[in-house]
Design an enzyme around this catalytic site. Structure first.
Site, PDB file in Angstrom:
ATOM      1  N   HIS A 187      15.317 -85.262 -31.835  1.00 52.85           N
ATOM      2  CA  HIS A 187      14.162 -85.827 -31.332  1.00 52.85           C
ATOM      3  C   HIS A 187      14.765 -87.024 -30.415  1.00 52.85           C
ATOM      4  O   HIS A 187      15.668 -87.827 -31.328  1.00 52.85           O
ATOM      5  CB  HIS A 187      13.178 -86.328 -32.527  1.00 52.85           C
ATOM      6  CG  HIS A 187      11.926 -86.332 -31.997  1.00 52.85           C
ATOM      7  ND1 HIS A 187      11.420 -86.162 -30.718  1.00 52.85           N
ATOM      8  CD2 HIS A 187      10.643 -86.826 -32.670  1.00 52.85           C
ATOM      9  CE1 HIS A 187      10.068 -86.651 -30.745  1.00 52.85           C
ATOM     10  NE2 HIS A 187       9.700 -86.917 -31.900  1.00 52.85           N
ATOM     11  N   GLY A 203      11.318 -76.075 -37.839  1.00 50.76           N
ATOM     12  CA  GLY A 203      12.601 -75.768 -38.481  1.00 50.76           C
ATOM     13  C   GLY A 203      12.423 -74.654 -39.183  1.00 50.76           C
ATOM     14  O   GLY A 203      13.531 -73.864 -39.310  1.00 50.76           O
ATOM     15  N   GLU A 252     -15.034 -65.760 -33.330  1.00 49.05           N
ATOM     16  CA  GLU A 252     -15.071 -65.846 -32.135  1.00 49.05           C
ATOM     17  C   GLU A 252     -14.084 -67.224 -31.495  1.00 49.05           C
ATOM     18  O   GLU A 252     -13.730 -67.443 -30.362  1.00 49.05           O
ATOM     19  CB  GLU A 252     -16.408 -66.539 -31.636  1.00 49.05           C
ATOM     20  CG  GLU A 252     -17.484 -65.031 -31.452  1.00 49.05           C
ATOM     21  CD  GLU A 252     -16.846 -63.893 -30.648  1.00 49.05           C
ATOM     22  OE1 GLU A 252     -15.948 -64.303 -29.698  1.00 49.05           O
ATOM     23  OE2 GLU A 252     -17.437 -62.956 -30.474  1.00 49.05           O
ATOM     24  N   ASP A 284       7.290 -84.430 -26.023  1.00 54.36           N
ATOM     25  CA  ASP A 284       7.080 -83.912 -27.334  1.00 54.36           C
ATOM     26  C   ASP A 284       5.724 -84.465 -28.037  1.00 54.36           C
ATOM     27  O   ASP A 284       5.025 -83.901 -28.688  1.00 54.36           O
ATOM     28  CB  ASP A 284       8.385 -84.298 -28.207  1.00 54.36           C
ATOM     29  CG  ASP A 284       8.301 -83.324 -29.427  1.00 54.36           C
ATOM     30  OD1 ASP A 284       8.523 -82.191 -29.482  1.00 54.36           O
ATOM     31  OD2 ASP A 284       8.092 -83.836 -30.336  1.00 54.36           O
ATOM     32  N   GLY A 334      12.069 -92.201 -41.703  1.00 54.34           N
ATOM     33  CA  GLY A 334      13.180 -92.257 -42.602  1.00 54.34           C
ATOM     34  C   GLY A 334      14.530 -92.715 -41.884  1.00 54.34           C
ATOM     35  O   GLY A 334      15.266 -93.293 -42.291  1.00 54.34           O
ATOM     36  N   GLN A 335      14.534 -92.428 -40.688  1.00 54.69           N
ATOM     37  CA  GLN A 335      15.426 -92.875 -39.861  1.00 54.69           C
ATOM     38  C   GLN A 335      15.517 -94.431 -39.538  1.00 54.69           C
ATOM     39  O   GLN A 335      16.758 -95.192 -39.844  1.00 54.69           O
ATOM     40  CB  GLN A 335      15.497 -92.246 -38.548  1.00 54.69           C
ATOM     41  CG  GLN A 335      16.001 -90.611 -38.582  1.00 54.69           C
ATOM     42  CD  GLN A 335      16.055 -89.937 -37.143  1.00 54.69           C
ATOM     43  OE1 GLN A 335      15.850 -90.637 -36.144  1.00 54.69           O
ATOM     44  NE2 GLN A 335      15.771 -88.711 -37.282  1.00 54.69           N
ATOM     45  N   GLY A 395      14.798 -81.516 -44.912  1.00 58.36           N
ATOM     46  CA  GLY A 395      13.174 -81.519 -44.824  1.00 58.36           C
ATOM     47  C   GLY A 395      12.857 -80.204 -44.115  1.00 58.36           C
ATOM     48  O   GLY A 395      12.946 -79.120 -45.044  1.00 58.36           O
TER      49      GLY A 395
HETATM   50  N1  LIG Z   1       9.561 -80.586 -38.175  1.00 62.27           N
HETATM   51  C1  LIG Z   1      10.171 -79.918 -37.300  1.00 62.27           C
HETATM   52  O1  LIG Z   1      10.440 -78.678 -37.038  1.00 62.27           O
HETATM   53  C2  LIG Z   1      11.062 -80.521 -36.124  1.00 62.27           C
HETATM   54  C3  LIG Z   1      10.941 -80.139 -35.074  1.00 62.27           C
HETATM   55  C4  LIG Z   1      11.711 -80.583 -33.879  1.00 62.27           C
HETATM   56  C5  LIG Z   1      12.299 -81.621 -34.229  1.00 62.27           C
HETATM   57  N2  LIG Z   1      12.298 -82.476 -35.244  1.00 62.27           N
HETATM   58  C6  LIG Z   1      12.856 -83.552 -35.563  1.00 62.27           C
HETATM   59  O2  LIG Z   1      13.792 -83.425 -36.429  1.00 62.27           O
HETATM   60  C7  LIG Z   1      14.239 -84.838 -37.512  1.00 62.27           C
HETATM   61  C8  LIG Z   1      13.820 -84.289 -38.666  1.00 62.27           C
HETATM   62  O3  LIG Z   1      12.356 -84.041 -38.986  1.00 62.27           O
HETATM   63  P1  LIG Z   1      11.896 -83.135 -40.196  1.00 62.27           P
HETATM   64  O4  LIG Z   1      10.406 -83.014 -39.745  1.00 62.27           O
HETATM   65  O5  LIG Z   1      12.924 -82.245 -40.527  1.00 62.27           O
HETATM   66  O6  LIG Z   1      11.855 -84.216 -41.241  1.00 62.27           O
HETATM   67  P2  LIG Z   1      11.000 -84.097 -42.573  1.00 62.27           P
HETATM   68  O7  LIG Z   1      10.959 -82.908 -43.156  1.00 62.27           O
HETATM   69  O8  LIG Z   1       9.959 -85.030 -42.457  1.00 62.27           O
HETATM   70  O9  LIG Z   1      12.475 -84.688 -43.450  1.00 62.27           O
HETATM   71  C9  LIG Z   1      12.036 -85.120 -44.434  1.00 62.27           C
HETATM   72  C10 LIG Z   1      13.782 -85.599 -44.821  1.00 62.27           C
HETATM   73  O10 LIG Z   1      13.807 -86.969 -44.626  1.00 62.27           O
HETATM   74  C11 LIG Z   1      14.273 -87.422 -45.746  1.00 62.27           C
HETATM   75  N3  LIG Z   1      13.645 -88.684 -45.951  1.00 62.27           N
HETATM   76  C12 LIG Z   1      12.460 -89.231 -45.570  1.00 62.27           C
HETATM   77  N4  LIG Z   1      12.286 -90.511 -45.566  1.00 62.27           N
HETATM   78  C13 LIG Z   1      13.741 -91.004 -46.272  1.00 62.27           C
HETATM   79  C14 LIG Z   1      14.226 -92.222 -46.629  1.00 62.27           C
HETATM   80  N5  LIG Z   1      13.375 -93.543 -46.591  1.00 62.27           N
HETATM   81  N6  LIG Z   1      15.375 -92.376 -47.290  1.00 62.27           N
HETATM   82  C15 LIG Z   1      16.078 -91.172 -47.357  1.00 62.27           C
HETATM   83  N7  LIG Z   1      15.699 -89.930 -47.204  1.00 62.27           N
HETATM   84  C16 LIG Z   1      14.531 -89.855 -46.402  1.00 62.27           C
HETATM   85  C17 LIG Z   1      13.623 -86.566 -46.746  1.00 62.27           C
HETATM   86  O11 LIG Z   1      14.159 -86.897 -48.225  1.00 62.27           O
HETATM   87  P3  LIG Z   1      13.159 -86.418 -49.745  1.00 62.27           P
HETATM   88  O12 LIG Z   1      12.719 -84.844 -49.405  1.00 62.27           O
HETATM   89  O13 LIG Z   1      13.951 -86.976 -50.581  1.00 62.27           O
HETATM   90  O14 LIG Z   1      11.972 -87.338 -49.489  1.00 62.27           O
HETATM   91  C18 LIG Z   1      13.970 -85.090 -46.432  1.00 62.27           C
HETATM   92  O15 LIG Z   1      15.156 -84.691 -46.601  1.00 62.27           O
HETATM   93  C19 LIG Z   1      12.941 -85.682 -36.758  1.00 62.27           C
HETATM   94  O16 LIG Z   1      13.734 -86.430 -35.720  1.00 62.27           O
HETATM   95  C20 LIG Z   1      11.832 -84.874 -36.183  1.00 62.27           C
HETATM   96  O17 LIG Z   1      11.245 -85.541 -35.126  1.00 62.27           O
HETATM   97  C21 LIG Z   1      11.461 -81.727 -36.244  1.00 62.27           C
END
Ligand SMILES: NC(=O)c1ccc[n+]([C@@H]2O[C@H](COP(=O)([O-])OP(=O)(O)OC[C@H]3O[C@@H](n4cnc5c(N)ncnc54)[C@H](OP(=O)(O)O)[C@@H]3O)[C@@H](O)[C@H]2O)c1
Length: 351
Positions: free
Chosen positions: A124, A153, A244, A208, A102-103, A39
Site C-alpha cells: 500500500h 489477502g 430487492e 485505493d 502498525g507500520q 494479518g
Molecule cells: N487487508 C487486505 O486485504 C489488504 C489489501 C491490499 C493491501 N493491504 C495492505 O497490506 C498491508 C497489511 O495489511 P493487512 O490488512 O494485512 O493488515 P492487518 O491484517 O491489519 O495486519 C495485522 C498484522 O499487523 C500486526 N500489527 C499491527 N499492529 C502492530 C504493532 N503495533 N506491533 C506489531 N505488530 C502489529 C498484527 O499483529 P497481531 O496479530 O499480533 O496484532 C498482524 O500481524 C497494509 O499496508 C495494507 O494497507 C491490505
C-alpha cells in the site's frame, strides 16, 4: 511488458507470459523474503511465495493469534518464523505487511534492521505517500518498492489455489540497487498476481482510499441501506426489501456484470428494468459526483489519513470497532440478510 489497450488507452502491463515464474525465481534466488505481519495480506503473500519456490520467512510479534496461525500454516519458530525485528534483520527483501497503523508504531524498530541493498516492500502506498504523518522515511541505501494486490489477502490466497489470480499494481519509489523494478515484478509474479500494472505510491493510495470509501464498501453499504430503508418505510417486508437490494445483486446481477460487463447486463434484463435503470443510472451518478469530489479532496489532503491513524492507534480500537460491527449485525437489515443466507439451498442441505 505487454502494451495493451484499455478502453482505447494504451498501458504497459506484465503477466507471467512476459515474466514467467521461473524468471521470478531466478531473480529472487539469493533473497530471503521476510514477511513482517501475519494479518490478512501476510498469510496470502507468504504462502503463495512459499508455494512458488521463494525463500520466505515470517516476522510476527509473539504469543498472539497471528503467531499461532503462522505456525498452523507451517512456519516454524526459530527456522521460518521469528519476532518482527529478527525477521527484518534476516531478510534481504523486507515486506512491511503489518497494518498501516502498525507500520507507524513499529517503524522505529524496523528501520535499524535494514542494511545496504535490502528492499523495503509495501502493499500500500500509505506509509510513504503520507510520510509527513507516518514518519516512515526509509534510508537512502535500500530499494523501496510496492506490489498492491487489488483484493483481500484471503482472495490472494484462494484465487492462487484455484489457479486464478488477483490483479496488482506495482511501483518503485526508490531504486538504490538498480534492480528495484525486477525485484518488484518478481514478487508480483511470485504472489500470483493476475496481471501487474504500474502506478506510483501516491496514485495507489489515492485510488485505493477513494475506492474503499466509495463503490467498494462505503458507498455500496450506504446506498444499500438507503434503498432497504425506503422499501421498509413503504411497507415492504424485510424479506422483499433485502432480496430487492442485496441478495439479487450478490447472487445474480453482479456476477453477470463480472462475467460480461454492464452493457451486457442492461441488454439481458427485462425491458422494464432496462429502460428504468438506463434512465436512473446518470441521475445517481450526478447525485453522488459532488460527494466523490469531496472524498478525493480529503484523501489527497491527508485528512482521511489523519482520521485513520488516530482511530487505529487508539488502545481500544478493536473493542470500539467490534461495537460498531455488532450494531450493524444486529440491525434488521443485516439480521434479515443472515436469515436469507441461511435459506439458500446450499446452506439448507443437511439441516
Ligand atoms: N487487508 C487486505 O486485504 C489488504 C489489501 C491490499 C493491501 N493491504 C495492505 O497490506 C498491508 C497489511 O495489511 P493487512 O490488512 O494485512 O493488515 P492487518 O491484517 O491489519 O495486519 C495485522 C498484522 O499487523 C500486526 N500489527 C499491527 N499492529 C502492530 C504493532 N503495533 N506491533 C506489531 N505488530 C502489529 C498484527 O499483529 P497481531 O496479530 O499480533 O496484532 C498482524 O500481524 C497494509 O499496508 C495494507 O494497507 C491490505
Amino acid at each position: 511488458m505487454a502494451k495493451i489497450e484499455f478502453g482505447g488507452v494504451l498501458e504497459e502491463v506484465v503477466t507471467d507470459e512476459e515474466f514467467p515464474l521461473e524468471k521470478a525465481r531466478d531473480i529472487l534466488k539469493d533473497e530471503i523474503v521476510a514477511v513482517l505481519g501475519y494479518g490478512v495480506q501476510g498469510p496470502g503473500q507468504a504462502m503463495n511465495m512459499r508455494d512458488s519456490g521463494i525463500n520466505v520467512i515470517v516476522g510476527q510479534r509473539e504469543g498472539g493469534r497471528s503467531w499461532q496461525r503462522a505456525m498452523d500454516d507451517g512456519f516454524v519458530p526459530g527456522k521460518t518464523l521469528f519476532p518482527l525485528e529478527e525477521a527484518a534483520h534476516k531478510g534481504t527483501l523486507v515486506q512491511f505487511l503489518v497494518s498501516d497503523a502498525g507500520q507507524v508504531a513499529t517503524w522505529p524498530r524496523i528501520k535499524p534492521c535494514l542494511t545496504e541493498g535490502n528492499a523495503l516492500y509495501f502493499s500500500h502506498g500509505f506509509s510513504i505517500a503520507y510520510q509527513d504523518q507516518t514518519g516512515v522515511v526509509p534510508p537512502e541505501f535500500v530499494d523501496v518498492i510496492m506490489v498492491a494486490p487489488k483484493g483481500s489477502g484471503r482472495t490472494v490466497r484462494s484465487n492462487f489455489l484455484e489457479g486464478s489470480g488477483i490483479n496488482s499494481s506495482y511501483a518503485v519509489y526508490q531504486d538504490y540497487t538498480g534492480r528495484a523494478e525486477e525485484r518488484t515484478i518478481a514478487i508480483g509474479i511470485a504472489i500470483g498476481s493476475g496481471y501487474l500494472f504500474p502506478t506510483t505510491f501516491k496514485k495507489e493510495v489515492y485510488s485505493d482510499l477513494t475506492g474503499e470509501r466509495g463503490v467498494l464498501m462505503g458507498c455500496l453499504a450506504g446506498v444499500m441501506e438507503a434503498q432497504y430503508n425506503l422499501l421498509r418505510k413503504h411497507g415492504h417486508s424485510p424479506s422483499e426489501a433485502f432480496n430487492e437490494t442485496v441478495e439479487e445483486l450478490t447472487q445474480s446481477l453482479i456476477r453477470l456484470v463480472a462475467e460480461n460487463g454492464m452493457d451486457w447486463m442492461y441488454g439481458n434484463c427485462s425491458t422494464t428494468a432496462q429502460r428504468g435503470a438506463l434512465d436512473w443510472g446518470p441521475r445517481f451518478r450526478d447525485a453522488v459526483a459532488p460527494l466523490f469530489d469531496e472524498l478525493y479532496e480529503r484523501v489527497v489532503s491527508g485528512k482521511e489519513t489523519k482520521i485513520v491513524l488516530e482511530a487505529n492507534s487508539a488502545p481500544d480500537y478493536r473493542e470500539r470497532l467490534q461495537k460498531e460491527l455488532d450494531q450493524m449485525k444486529s440491525s434488521e437489515m443485516w439480521r434479515t440478510g443472515a436469515t436469507v443466507r441461511s435459506l439458500r439451498p446450499e446452506n439448507r442441505k443437511g439441516t
